[in-house]
Design an enzyme around this catalytic site. Structure first.
Site, PDB file in Angstrom:
ATOM      1  N   ASN A  62      -4.197  -4.626  -0.984  1.00  0.00           N
ATOM      2  CA  ASN A  62      -3.246  -5.626  -0.490  1.00  0.00           C
ATOM      3  C   ASN A  62      -3.540  -7.005  -1.067  1.00  0.00           C
ATOM      4  OD1 ASN A  62      -5.503  -5.279   1.279  1.00  0.00           O
ATOM      5  ND2 ASN A  62      -4.469  -6.351   2.922  1.00  0.00           N
ATOM      6  N   GLU A  64      -2.445 -10.890  -0.416  1.00  0.00           N
ATOM      7  CA  GLU A  64      -1.790 -11.792   0.528  1.00  0.00           C
ATOM      8  C   GLU A  64      -1.437 -13.124  -0.122  1.00  0.00           C
ATOM      9  OE1 GLU A  64      -4.155 -11.816   4.142  1.00  0.00           O
ATOM     10  OE2 GLU A  64      -3.526  -9.749   4.577  1.00  0.00           O
ATOM     11  N   GLU A  75      -0.364  -0.011  -0.689  1.00  0.00           N
ATOM     12  CA  GLU A  75       0.365   1.189  -1.126  1.00  0.00           C
ATOM     13  C   GLU A  75       1.457   0.836  -2.128  1.00  0.00           C
ATOM     14  OE1 GLU A  75      -0.385   0.206   1.904  1.00  0.00           O
ATOM     15  OE2 GLU A  75      -0.619   1.866   3.305  1.00  0.00           O
TER      16      GLU A  75
HETATM   17  N1  THU Z   1      -1.246  -3.629   4.930  1.00  0.00           N
HETATM   18  C1  THU Z   1      -1.292  -2.743   3.887  1.00  0.00           C
HETATM   19  O1  THU Z   1      -1.822  -3.043   2.801  1.00  0.00           O
HETATM   20  N2  THU Z   1      -0.742  -1.525   4.065  1.00  0.00           N
HETATM   21  C2  THU Z   1      -0.117  -1.109   5.205  1.00  0.00           C
HETATM   22  O2  THU Z   1       0.465  -0.032   5.230  1.00  0.00           O
HETATM   23  C3  THU Z   1      -0.161  -1.947   6.397  1.00  0.00           C
HETATM   24  C4  THU Z   1      -0.654  -3.326   6.211  1.00  0.00           C
HETATM   25  C5  THU Z   1      -1.796  -4.962   4.726  1.00  0.00           C
HETATM   26  C6  THU Z   1      -0.741  -6.038   4.660  1.00  0.00           C
HETATM   27  C7  THU Z   1      -1.532  -7.254   5.078  1.00  0.00           C
HETATM   28  O3  THU Z   1      -2.167  -7.803   3.930  1.00  0.00           O
HETATM   29  C8  THU Z   1      -2.612  -6.700   6.001  1.00  0.00           C
HETATM   30  O4  THU Z   1      -2.655  -5.305   5.777  1.00  0.00           O
HETATM   31  C9  THU Z   1      -2.341  -6.958   7.468  1.00  0.00           C
HETATM   32  O5  THU Z   1      -1.066  -6.546   7.823  1.00  0.00           O
END
Ligand code: THU
Length: 160
Positions: A62, A64, A75
């Site tokens: 992820n 941000e 994903e």
């Molecule tokens: N996040 C993911 O990477 N995948 C998911 O399926 C759910 C949430 C990440 C997004 C964000 O950076 C952090 O988790 C908190 O929501």
């Protein structure tokens, strides 16, 4: 009226040692990717690894942003990386692991709805199921046989 069955087709494993070697390797690589996540705001790091039919393994995590909605899940980073580098190559599996910097994530963390929809696009097009494995940082692992079973009555291009 007729009853319909929308249950998911999956398995739960107690530990990594119960997984077949290929799946264990994918989760372990997802953990490597997870540690490189850029998640300074949520402190919730997610890693995802995709196995393609040609044997290639692609990882994502992820990413941000200070403008929160501009961030992206692990994903979707992984699947778009795979599709952009290997367009049209069949996706066999995705493995996901999540860890928080603030507590130990012991329960399996399933992909969010937007990620399910995004992954389903590729499963629908390739007409072959994509297996999904997901876990927290430790603990049990869930393995589901297809995106379709995680997203019943899903929207797809046939409606357009
Ligand atoms: N996040 C993911 O990477 N995948 C998911 O399926 C759910 C949430 C990440 C997004 C964000 O950076 C952090 O988790 C908190 O929501």
């Amino acid at each position: 009226m007729k009853k319909i069955d929308i249950s998911s087709n999956g398995y739960i494993f107690n530990s990594l040692s119960e997984l077949e070697e290929e799946d264990r390797k994918l989760i372990e690589l997802a953990a490597v990717a997870r540690k490189k996540a850029y998640a300074p705001y949520s402190k919730f790091n997610v890693g995802a690894t995709i196995l393609l039919d040609n044997g290639t393994i692609i990882s994502g995590n992820n990413q941000e942003n200070a403008a929160y909605p501009s961030g992206m899940c692990a994903e979707r980073v992984a699947i778009w990386k795979a599709s952009s580098e290997f367009p049209g190559v069949t996706v066999k599996k995705i493995a996901i692991t999540a860890a928080s910097l603030e507590y130990t994530v012991k329960d399996p963390v399933g992909p969010c709805g937007a990620c399910r929809q995004t992954l389903y696009e590729y499963e629908f097009n390739q007409k072959e199921p994509i297996q999904i494995l997901f876990m927290g940082e430790t603990g049990k692992i869930i393995k589901v046989e297809s995106l379709a079973s995680l997203l019943p009555f899903s929207f797809n291009s046939s409606f357009l």
